[in-house]
Write an enzyme that holds these catalytic residues in place. Sequence first.
Site, PDB file in Angstrom:
ATOM      1  N   HIS A 238       0.704  -1.994   0.163  1.00  0.00           N
ATOM      2  CA  HIS A 238      -0.052   0.284   0.213  1.00  0.00           C
ATOM      3  C   HIS A 238       1.368   1.294  -0.242  1.00  0.00           C
ATOM      4  O   HIS A 238       1.288   1.781  -1.186  1.00  0.00           O
ATOM      5  CB  HIS A 238      -1.040   0.056   1.320  1.00  0.00           C
TER       6      HIS A 238
HETATM    7  O1  RIB Z   1      -5.045   0.417   4.248  1.00  0.00           O
HETATM    8  C1  RIB Z   1      -3.641   0.144   4.634  1.00  0.00           C
HETATM    9  C2  RIB Z   1      -3.167   1.480   5.248  1.00  0.00           C
HETATM   10  O2  RIB Z   1      -2.772   1.097   7.020  1.00  0.00           O
HETATM   11  C3  RIB Z   1      -1.253   1.434   5.484  1.00  0.00           C
HETATM   12  O3  RIB Z   1      -0.799   2.917   5.048  1.00  0.00           O
HETATM   13  C4  RIB Z   1      -0.505   0.542   6.349  1.00  0.00           C
HETATM   14  O4  RIB Z   1       0.469   0.685   7.019  1.00  0.00           O
HETATM   15  C5  RIB Z   1      -1.832   0.800   7.400  1.00  0.00           C
HETATM   16  O5  RIB Z   1      -1.859   1.964   7.708  1.00  0.00           O
END
Ligand code: RIB
Length: 308
Positions: A238
Amino acid sequence: MTRRKIILDCDPGQDDAVAILLALASTELDVLAITAVAGNIGIEKTSLNARAVVELARAATPVYAGCPRPLVREPVLATHIHGESGIDGASLSPPNRPLADGHAVDFIRDTIRAHPPDEITLVAIGPLTNLACALIQAPDIAGRVQEIVLMGGAIGLGNTTPAAEFNIYADPHAAHVVFNSGARIVMTPLELTHQVLATHGRVATIRALGTEAARQVAGILDAYPKTTHFGATGGPLHDPCAVAYLLWPDLMGGKDCRVDIETEATHSIGRTVIEWRRQKTAANAHVLDTVDAEMLFRRITERLGRLP
Ligand code: RIB
Ligand code: CA
């Protein structure tokens, strides 16, 4: 080459750690500071982990601690994903350098005001609490910041509830402030990041780099919970997607849309309500949904190979 000045706001966090390393390995970026926020885990550990990752990269980037809790809602953590350390899978030495003096929110506000307009980019890969507080204190910075590039939200289903992605769910009121600030926003939602999966083969390629940083990243990605999308299985990268947009925007595609945040709902709080199909309202964000994931992984791997 003019290096792009960024402030990286994060809640490390396994994928945050990879995003920090990618940013520090990329000479196109001048990481002025890393600002930590409570999110995946409490502020003590996110700010500690950020410093440990900076020292893994042999960098001297200052790390500021920021907000310890969301604006309104009770805190929610993601230790079930990232572990009690916040970066399970890594075996990092405790940092030698202390936190930078001062609060992250003050650093964000003062740094943007101290530079000419359009010189600072905010990259936000955790809950948006720090950014919201800076924008509430100093609304003028919305027009001065070059862009806010954030990982968060979803066009459709969430990953924390059926309706909400974690970063937005963890502080929906902060997200509301940011998306209504007037700042230029680029958003990498789950529809994009779920295409960038750290499959077994890709992790092996990273591990084969043979450096300490590569070993640590491979350890993190091995421990990172897997998901299956588009026929592939692996941990979704992500947060590196937000940094990657700054480096290789040509690998991604999307469109300008209106994005609103659900802040008062029983089942859908934290949902990003995106006018994806039919734009009726003036857009407030550029929402990305396509990515050349294979090329992106190759380039991320090459960058990680530059670290010791
Ligand atoms: O949904 C993914 C996000 O949530 C990313 O930033 C992960 O690190 C969590 O913070
Ligand atoms: Ca994060």
